[in-house]
Design a protein around this motif. Structure first.
Motif, PDB file in Angstrom:
ATOM      1  N   GLU A   1      32.862   7.395  20.958  1.00  0.00           N
ATOM      2  CA  GLU A   1      31.519   7.847  20.601  1.00  0.00           C
ATOM      3  C   GLU A   1      30.798   8.172  21.900  1.00  0.00           C
ATOM      4  OE1 GLU A   1      27.786   8.629  19.440  1.00  0.00           O
ATOM      5  OE2 GLU A   1      28.137   6.921  20.767  1.00  0.00           O
ATOM      6  N   MET A   2      30.336   9.437  22.042  1.00  0.00           N
ATOM      7  CA  MET A   2      29.862   9.918  23.340  1.00  0.00           C
ATOM      8  C   MET A   2      28.344  10.091  23.431  1.00  0.00           C
ATOM      9  SD  MET A   2      32.627  10.636  25.305  1.00  0.00           S
ATOM     10  CE  MET A   2      32.166  11.998  26.384  1.00  0.00           C
ATOM     11  N   ASN A   3      27.603   9.880  22.340  1.00  0.00           N
ATOM     12  CA  ASN A   3      26.171  10.171  22.366  1.00  0.00           C
ATOM     13  C   ASN A   3      25.422   9.376  23.415  1.00  0.00           C
ATOM     14  OD1 ASN A   3      25.220  12.141  20.189  1.00  0.00           O
ATOM     15  ND2 ASN A   3      26.664  10.870  19.054  1.00  0.00           N
ATOM     16  N   SER A   4      25.851   8.158  23.663  1.00  0.00           N
ATOM     17  CA  SER A   4      25.153   7.334  24.651  1.00  0.00           C
ATOM     18  C   SER A   4      25.519   7.703  26.086  1.00  0.00           C
ATOM     19  CB  SER A   4      25.463   5.851  24.406  1.00  0.00           C
ATOM     20  OG  SER A   4      26.855   5.610  24.517  1.00  0.00           O
ATOM     21  N   SER A   5      26.559   8.533  26.260  1.00  0.00           N
ATOM     22  CA  SER A   5      27.037   8.890  27.592  1.00  0.00           C
ATOM     23  C   SER A   5      26.574  10.260  28.051  1.00  0.00           C
ATOM     24  CB  SER A   5      28.568   8.832  27.635  1.00  0.00           C
ATOM     25  OG  SER A   5      29.056   7.552  27.323  1.00  0.00           O
TER      26      SER A   5
ATOM     27  N   LEU B   1      40.349  11.736   9.500  1.00  0.00           N
ATOM     28  CA  LEU B   1      40.172  11.629  10.940  1.00  0.00           C
ATOM     29  C   LEU B   1      39.356  10.384  11.251  1.00  0.00           C
ATOM     30  CD1 LEU B   1      39.361  15.236  12.234  1.00  0.00           C
ATOM     31  CD2 LEU B   1      41.333  13.835  12.851  1.00  0.00           C
ATOM     32  N   THR B   2      39.743   9.666  12.287  1.00  0.00           N
ATOM     33  CA  THR B   2      39.005   8.468  12.694  1.00  0.00           C
ATOM     34  C   THR B   2      38.465   8.649  14.105  1.00  0.00           C
ATOM     35  OG1 THR B   2      41.067   7.442  13.472  1.00  0.00           O
ATOM     36  CG2 THR B   2      40.355   6.938  11.223  1.00  0.00           C
ATOM     37  N   THR B   3      37.254   8.164  14.327  1.00  0.00           N
ATOM     38  CA  THR B   3      36.604   8.281  15.629  1.00  0.00           C
ATOM     39  C   THR B   3      37.194   7.277  16.610  1.00  0.00           C
ATOM     40  OG1 THR B   3      34.529   9.042  14.652  1.00  0.00           O
ATOM     41  CG2 THR B   3      34.411   8.076  16.859  1.00  0.00           C
ATOM     42  N   GLN B   4      37.547   7.761  17.798  1.00  0.00           N
ATOM     43  CA  GLN B   4      38.056   6.891  18.858  1.00  0.00           C
ATOM     44  C   GLN B   4      37.014   6.654  19.941  1.00  0.00           C
ATOM     45  OE1 GLN B   4      40.674   5.176  18.810  1.00  0.00           O
ATOM     46  NE2 GLN B   4      40.903   4.460  20.935  1.00  0.00           N
TER      47      GLN B   4
ATOM     48  N   SER C   1      31.669  18.856  18.122  1.00  0.00           N
ATOM     49  CA  SER C   1      30.575  19.381  18.934  1.00  0.00           C
ATOM     50  C   SER C   1      29.187  19.032  18.426  1.00  0.00           C
ATOM     51  CB  SER C   1      30.689  20.913  19.034  1.00  0.00           C
ATOM     52  OG  SER C   1      31.888  21.281  19.658  1.00  0.00           O
ATOM     53  N   LEU C   2      29.062  18.646  17.174  1.00  0.00           N
ATOM     54  CA  LEU C   2      27.753  18.291  16.639  1.00  0.00           C
ATOM     55  C   LEU C   2      27.514  16.788  16.622  1.00  0.00           C
ATOM     56  CD1 LEU C   2      27.247  20.819  13.689  1.00  0.00           C
ATOM     57  CD2 LEU C   2      26.199  20.843  15.956  1.00  0.00           C
ATOM     58  N   SER C   3      28.539  16.017  16.325  1.00  0.00           N
ATOM     59  CA  SER C   3      28.355  14.564  16.299  1.00  0.00           C
ATOM     60  C   SER C   3      28.684  13.910  17.633  1.00  0.00           C
ATOM     61  CB  SER C   3      29.221  13.935  15.205  1.00  0.00           C
ATOM     62  OG  SER C   3      30.593  14.146  15.460  1.00  0.00           O
ATOM     63  N   ALA C   4      29.218  14.689  18.599  1.00  0.00           N
ATOM     64  CA  ALA C   4      29.530  14.198  19.958  1.00  0.00           C
ATOM     65  C   ALA C   4      30.451  12.989  19.923  1.00  0.00           C
ATOM     66  CB  ALA C   4      28.261  13.888  20.729  1.00  0.00           C
ATOM     67  N   VAL C   5      31.540  13.126  19.172  1.00  0.00           N
ATOM     68  CA  VAL C   5      32.568  12.092  19.149  1.00  0.00           C
ATOM     69  C   VAL C   5      33.921  12.731  19.441  1.00  0.00           C
ATOM     70  CG1 VAL C   5      31.291  10.721  17.456  1.00  0.00           C
ATOM     71  CG2 VAL C   5      33.090  12.279  16.662  1.00  0.00           C
ATOM     72  N   VAL C   6      34.896  11.884  19.783  1.00  0.00           N
ATOM     73  CA  VAL C   6      36.276  12.316  19.954  1.00  0.00           C
ATOM     74  C   VAL C   6      37.123  11.558  18.940  1.00  0.00           C
ATOM     75  CG1 VAL C   6      38.272  12.396  21.506  1.00  0.00           C
ATOM     76  CG2 VAL C   6      35.967  12.838  22.406  1.00  0.00           C
ATOM     77  N   TYR C   7      37.840  12.300  18.095  1.00  0.00           N
ATOM     78  CA  TYR C   7      38.738  11.709  17.109  1.00  0.00           C
ATOM     79  C   TYR C   7      40.124  11.514  17.735  1.00  0.00           C
ATOM     80  CZ  TYR C   7      35.156  13.724  13.996  1.00  0.00           C
ATOM     81  OH  TYR C   7      33.972  14.092  13.398  1.00  0.00           O
ATOM     82  N   ARG C   8      40.930  10.671  17.084  1.00  0.00           N
ATOM     83  CA  ARG C   8      42.289  10.442  17.568  1.00  0.00           C
ATOM     84  C   ARG C   8      43.265  10.435  16.396  1.00  0.00           C
ATOM     85  NH1 ARG C   8      44.314   4.762  20.114  1.00  0.00           N
ATOM     86  NH2 ARG C   8      44.132   4.221  17.910  1.00  0.00           N
ATOM     87  N   VAL C   9      44.427  11.059  16.610  1.00  0.00           N
ATOM     88  CA  VAL C   9      45.541  10.988  15.654  1.00  0.00           C
ATOM     89  C   VAL C   9      46.783  10.599  16.441  1.00  0.00           C
ATOM     90  CG1 VAL C   9      46.954  12.192  13.952  1.00  0.00           C
ATOM     91  CG2 VAL C   9      44.524  12.798  14.205  1.00  0.00           C
TER      92      VAL C   9
ATOM     93  N   LEU D   1      31.254  19.554  13.641  1.00  0.00           N
ATOM     94  CA  LEU D   1      31.917  20.815  13.955  1.00  0.00           C
ATOM     95  C   LEU D   1      33.112  20.454  14.835  1.00  0.00           C
ATOM     96  CD1 LEU D   1      30.212  24.139  14.979  1.00  0.00           C
ATOM     97  CD2 LEU D   1      32.414  23.459  15.902  1.00  0.00           C
ATOM     98  N   VAL D   2      34.253  20.237  14.191  1.00  0.00           N
ATOM     99  CA  VAL D   2      35.466  19.895  14.927  1.00  0.00           C
ATOM    100  C   VAL D   2      35.851  21.122  15.747  1.00  0.00           C
ATOM    101  CG1 VAL D   2      37.780  18.913  14.765  1.00  0.00           C
ATOM    102  CG2 VAL D   2      36.104  18.459  12.962  1.00  0.00           C
ATOM    103  N   ASN D   3      36.151  20.926  17.028  1.00  0.00           N
ATOM    104  CA  ASN D   3      36.193  22.094  17.903  1.00  0.00           C
ATOM    105  C   ASN D   3      37.508  22.293  18.644  1.00  0.00           C
ATOM    106  OD1 ASN D   3      35.495  24.220  19.682  1.00  0.00           O
ATOM    107  ND2 ASN D   3      33.357  23.574  19.663  1.00  0.00           N
ATOM    108  N   ASP D   4      37.969  21.316  19.405  1.00  0.00           N
ATOM    109  CA  ASP D   4      39.142  21.541  20.246  1.00  0.00           C
ATOM    110  C   ASP D   4      40.050  20.318  20.195  1.00  0.00           C
ATOM    111  OD1 ASP D   4      40.822  22.966  21.846  1.00  0.00           O
ATOM    112  OD2 ASP D   4      39.576  22.901  23.638  1.00  0.00           O
TER     113      ASP D   4
END
Length: 341
Positions: free
Chosen positions: A192-196, A187-190, A162-170, A145-148
């Motif tokens: 990964e926040m799940n462990s944090s 979109l590519t993941t920059q 918001s669902l996969s808890a990652v931050v993408y970068r462009v 769920l891409v959010n902000d």
């Protein structure tokens, strides 16, 4: 995206927000009630939106001319209001370019409007011509769920999921390359926040609002379920890339959109109908609550933006026939001004 899938995403959002709202029930203090009464007169309509089904979610400002843009979560339309306008115009009609929803918005320094479709990714438009420049799609098979979105000083865009808890970068170069080669990219993941982030139930809405500091050295992103704030260093190979921000005087449960100017951050906390202001210190490592406004007339505020000395707040009314449940909204839908925050 089919209507069935679209409604599934609405249901996911509604369930998660409803669960956090239930957790908050019964916690309102007498002091908070007094604050509600004292601040009611400071909330007024900035401008109306031209749709009785708008259910707005995101807002962005073009700092070159003061125009603001608002997205409809339920139909993907984008509305635009010039400074001083009492009613917005339709900038992009619902369903434009196949978009089913519009949530996070941002206008970059070049006058490009970034519009997130939570079910697909992000589309970038020229605000002068309304032309589509490029689209970046989520391709991961996991739930998303891409959010902000936040735009850093160097033009790089960062987007929360918001669902996969990652931050993408462009990056600027990725945008230019996509525009030159058919206008589509992934979109590519920059980060990964799940462990944090704090542990949470599967399907919980976690990462939401995101902002960049003035220098572009770090991002601040909220975990709305836990109420935590995280600092992400943008420089490659940082020795401390992701850290939990120390919060003084409060938390950011139900935290949605964020706005950061210098060392001051504002947050919309949706189901509690609250806007908070924080002082950011220690190079983004500490956030101290300075002021809070809670009032039911905010009508589930999803985000906000600073326009000069005004604080413009999106009143989503998601709980009145929108993605959070049945009911009848107060129309016309509106963007509000909140003074004193």
């Amino acid at each position: 995206m089919s209507r069935t899938i679209r409604r599934h995403h609405f249901s996911t959002v509604a369930t998660a927000i409803a669960l956090t709202a239930v957790a908050a029930c019964g916690t309102t203090t007498d002091a908070a009630k007094a604050t509600d009464q004292a601040t009611a007169s400071r909330i007024s309509t900035a401008y109306e939106l031209p749709s009785d089904r708008a259910y707005p979610e995101g807002i962005a400002i073009d700092t070159r001319n003061g125009d603001t843009y608002v997205g409809s979560y339920t139909n993907g339309a984008i509305y635009r209001a010039a400074p001083g306008a009492r009613r917005a115009e339709t900038f992009l009609a619902e369903g434009t370019d196949g978009r089913k929803t519009a949530n996070g918005l941002k206008v970059d320094r070049a006058g490009r409007l970034w519009v997130i479709d939570s079910t697909m990714g992000v589309t970038v438009y020229d605000t002068g011509t309304r032309a589509l420049i490029a689209r970046f799609d989520v391709t991961a098979p996991s739930s998303h769920l891409v959010n902000d979105v936040a735009i850093a000083q160097d033009g790089t865009a960062y987007l929360t999921d918001s669902l996969s808890a990652v931050v993408y970068r462009v990056t600027e170069s990725q945008l230019a390359d996509a525009a030159a080669h058919g206008g589509k990219a992934d979109l590519t993941t920059q980060f990964e926040m799940n462990s944090s982030i704090a542990s949470h139930n599967a399907g919980s809405i976690t990462l939401n609002g995101i902002v960049s500091d003035d220098s572009g050295r770090y991002l601040l992103v909220v975990d709305m379920t836990a109420g935590d704030l995280y600092r992400i260093a943008t420089a490659p190979n940082s020795p401390d890339p992701i850290r939990k921000v120390a919060m003084r005087g409060g938390d950011l449960k139900h935290g949605d959109g964020l706005e950061l100017h210098g060392d001051t951050m504002w947050a919309a906390q949706n189901t509690t109908n609250t806007i908070t202001r924080w002082k950011i210190t220690d190079d983004g490592a500490t956030a101290t609550l300075e002021h809070s406004v809670t009032d039911e007339s905010l009508r589930i505020p999803t985000t906000l933006v600073r326009a000069g000395n005004q604080t413009l707040v999106v009143a989503s009314q998601f709980d009145k026939g929108g993605p959070m449940g049945p009911g009848t909204p107060v129309t016309p839908f509106a963007v509000l001004t909140v003074d004193g925050i």
